[in-house]
Motif scaffolding. Sequence first.
Motif, PDB file in Angstrom:
ATOM      1  N   VAL A  16       2.339  -1.164  -4.273  1.00 52.28           N
ATOM      2  CA  VAL A  16       1.850  -1.643  -3.887  1.00 52.28           C
ATOM      3  C   VAL A  16       1.404  -2.597  -3.030  1.00 52.28           C
ATOM      4  O   VAL A  16       0.845  -2.752  -1.824  1.00 52.28           O
ATOM      5  CB  VAL A  16       0.467  -1.370  -4.638  1.00 52.28           C
ATOM      6  CG1 VAL A  16      -0.850  -2.543  -4.765  1.00 52.28           C
ATOM      7  CG2 VAL A  16       0.085  -0.459  -5.209  1.00 52.28           C
ATOM      8  N   ALA A  17       2.063  -3.697  -3.413  1.00 56.98           N
ATOM      9  CA  ALA A  17       2.029  -4.838  -3.137  1.00 56.98           C
ATOM     10  C   ALA A  17       2.927  -4.716  -1.325  1.00 56.98           C
ATOM     11  O   ALA A  17       2.771  -5.181  -0.737  1.00 56.98           O
ATOM     12  CB  ALA A  17       3.107  -5.450  -3.359  1.00 56.98           C
ATOM     13  N   GLY A  18       3.581  -3.634  -1.634  1.00 56.51           N
ATOM     14  CA  GLY A  18       5.342  -3.457  -0.394  1.00 56.51           C
ATOM     15  C   GLY A  18       3.270  -2.301   0.980  1.00 56.51           C
ATOM     16  O   GLY A  18       3.508  -3.160   2.227  1.00 56.51           O
ATOM     17  N   ALA A  19       3.214  -1.908   0.424  1.00 52.90           N
ATOM     18  CA  ALA A  19       1.866  -0.871   1.132  1.00 52.90           C
ATOM     19  C   ALA A  19       0.829  -2.308   2.168  1.00 52.90           C
ATOM     20  O   ALA A  19       0.777  -2.518   3.351  1.00 52.90           O
ATOM     21  CB  ALA A  19       1.061  -0.599   1.103  1.00 52.90           C
ATOM     22  N   LEU A  20       0.797  -3.214   1.213  1.00 54.54           N
ATOM     23  CA  LEU A  20      -0.442  -4.816   1.479  1.00 54.54           C
ATOM     24  C   LEU A  20       0.090  -4.737   3.178  1.00 54.54           C
ATOM     25  O   LEU A  20      -0.547  -5.573   3.386  1.00 54.54           O
ATOM     26  CB  LEU A  20      -1.029  -5.150   0.332  1.00 54.54           C
ATOM     27  CG  LEU A  20      -1.694  -4.220  -0.949  1.00 54.54           C
ATOM     28  CD1 LEU A  20      -2.125  -5.243  -1.505  1.00 54.54           C
ATOM     29  CD2 LEU A  20      -3.227  -4.294   0.106  1.00 54.54           C
ATOM     30  N   ALA A  64       5.216   0.795   1.311  1.00 51.33           N
ATOM     31  CA  ALA A  64       5.492   1.153  -0.120  1.00 51.33           C
ATOM     32  C   ALA A  64       6.838   2.245   0.112  1.00 51.33           C
ATOM     33  O   ALA A  64       7.111   1.714  -1.102  1.00 51.33           O
ATOM     34  CB  ALA A  64       4.193   2.695  -0.213  1.00 51.33           C
ATOM     35  N   LEU A  65       7.447   2.111   0.881  1.00 49.73           N
ATOM     36  CA  LEU A  65       8.343   4.061   1.126  1.00 49.73           C
ATOM     37  C   LEU A  65       9.986   2.781   1.254  1.00 49.73           C
ATOM     38  O   LEU A  65      10.370   2.707   0.332  1.00 49.73           O
ATOM     39  CB  LEU A  65       8.396   4.370   2.184  1.00 49.73           C
ATOM     40  CG  LEU A  65       7.829   6.115   1.995  1.00 49.73           C
ATOM     41  CD1 LEU A  65       7.846   6.922   3.279  1.00 49.73           C
ATOM     42  CD2 LEU A  65       8.043   7.061   0.736  1.00 49.73           C
ATOM     43  N   GLY A  66       9.390   1.801   1.838  1.00 48.65           N
ATOM     44  CA  GLY A  66      11.047   0.512   2.071  1.00 48.65           C
ATOM     45  C   GLY A  66      11.065  -0.214   0.735  1.00 48.65           C
ATOM     46  O   GLY A  66      11.946  -0.987   0.243  1.00 48.65           O
ATOM     47  N   THR A  67      10.211  -0.530  -0.215  1.00 44.34           N
ATOM     48  CA  THR A  67       9.455  -0.762  -1.460  1.00 44.34           C
ATOM     49  C   THR A  67      10.238   0.103  -2.436  1.00 44.34           C
ATOM     50  O   THR A  67      11.622  -0.631  -3.567  1.00 44.34           O
ATOM     51  CB  THR A  67       8.641  -0.907  -2.193  1.00 44.34           C
ATOM     52  OG1 THR A  67       7.815  -2.061  -1.177  1.00 44.34           O
ATOM     53  CG2 THR A  67       7.857  -2.152  -3.239  1.00 44.34           C
ATOM     54  N   LEU A  68      10.112   1.221  -2.621  1.00 48.25           N
ATOM     55  CA  LEU A  68      10.703   1.637  -3.691  1.00 48.25           C
ATOM     56  C   LEU A  68      11.558   1.524  -2.889  1.00 48.25           C
ATOM     57  O   LEU A  68      12.760   2.332  -3.800  1.00 48.25           O
ATOM     58  CB  LEU A  68      10.059   3.662  -2.905  1.00 48.25           C
ATOM     59  CG  LEU A  68       9.961   4.394  -4.489  1.00 48.25           C
ATOM     60  CD1 LEU A  68      10.963   4.125  -6.105  1.00 48.25           C
ATOM     61  CD2 LEU A  68      10.178   5.929  -3.825  1.00 48.25           C
ATOM     62  N   ALA A  69      13.002   2.211  -1.745  1.00 52.68           N
ATOM     63  CA  ALA A  69      13.895   2.404  -1.417  1.00 52.68           C
ATOM     64  C   ALA A  69      14.750   1.049  -2.673  1.00 52.68           C
ATOM     65  O   ALA A  69      15.873   0.778  -2.462  1.00 52.68           O
ATOM     66  CB  ALA A  69      14.333   2.587  -0.045  1.00 52.68           C
ATOM     67  N   GLY A  70      13.927  -0.098  -2.119  1.00 52.10           N
ATOM     68  CA  GLY A  70      14.550  -1.284  -2.375  1.00 52.10           C
ATOM     69  C   GLY A  70      15.295  -1.222  -3.780  1.00 52.10           C
ATOM     70  O   GLY A  70      16.238  -1.858  -4.056  1.00 52.10           O
ATOM     71  N   ALA A  71      13.497  -0.930  -4.290  1.00 47.02           N
ATOM     72  CA  ALA A  71      14.404  -0.359  -5.851  1.00 47.02           C
ATOM     73  C   ALA A  71      14.786   0.423  -6.926  1.00 47.02           C
ATOM     74  O   ALA A  71      16.349  -0.011  -7.115  1.00 47.02           O
ATOM     75  CB  ALA A  71      13.023  -0.861  -6.425  1.00 47.02           C
TER      76      ALA A  71
END
Length: 305
Positions: free
Chosen positions: A77-81, A205-212
């Motif tokens: 959510v933070a990544g999407a924001l 959001a996808l970039g954040t998931l990829a980072g995790a």
Amino acid sequence: MSTTGVGTEALIETLFSGIAVGAKYALVALGFVIVFKATRVLNFAHASFVLLGGFITWQLAAEWGVNFYLALPLAMVAGALIGTALQTALLQRLLGERPFSIIMMTIGVLYVFDNVTSAIWGPEDRDLPDPWGSKTVDLGSVNLAVADLWTIGVTSAAVGAFFLFFRYSSLGLGMRATADDQEAALATGIDARRVHLAAWATAGALGTLAGAMLSSGAGSVGPSLGAVAFVAFPAMIVGGLESPVGAVVGGLLIGLIQQLTALLQPEYAAWLGSGFDRVAPFAVMVIILLVRPYGLFGEPEVRRI
């Protein structure tokens, strides 16, 4: 048993890890493709989403003690924001300008985010407190990393949800219509600004998931995490710059090629030098560009002369 220098078990384990690595690349490539398809902007700042995503997940799970399964969606959510803020504050103002100006803006944002991230979290690598860690599971004589199993499962769920949204939701249909013909979409009343915001939010959001996912298991969160995103660049080119399906297929293909090269090249082509697996994705990209410049799933651009 094997008649070659590489055992069957090692080959199966490599194919499995190649799919897991490819799944991470697919998430990164999908973020690149979504923004390009909706806005025609090649977003070099996408690597920042991967970097920030890894650190935000670490901050929530390690520093603030949030359960990892809750920390991950909160970080998305933070990544999407962050994606929508970037689009609203900077890129929205450049609509109509030359593509070169917008691309340079994303490169500038990339360097600013890299510097800010290092200033906040420091230069050292940190272990992400993911629940699977370095655990493995044995299937007969084959040994598989639990982190890879989770990566494949989480990525499959995320990609499946994305394609359902893209195909059946009104906003997803608007994104498809805008990508196909922006002027026609505007003529039918589709709000291009809303579509662009949705594209950047999805990419964040996808970039954040990829980072995790890149930081989980044997990985770690560190300043070099963003550079990994550029290894996914060949996946986007191989699949086709405008094709979400191509991004997923290209990611899996690049992951498999990289892992198989790491296993087989020292045995059968040592003359290529050590570490050739890091170069293999870009060699494949060059070959694809020579044979099919618009990628495996892209469509050639038709120009009237």
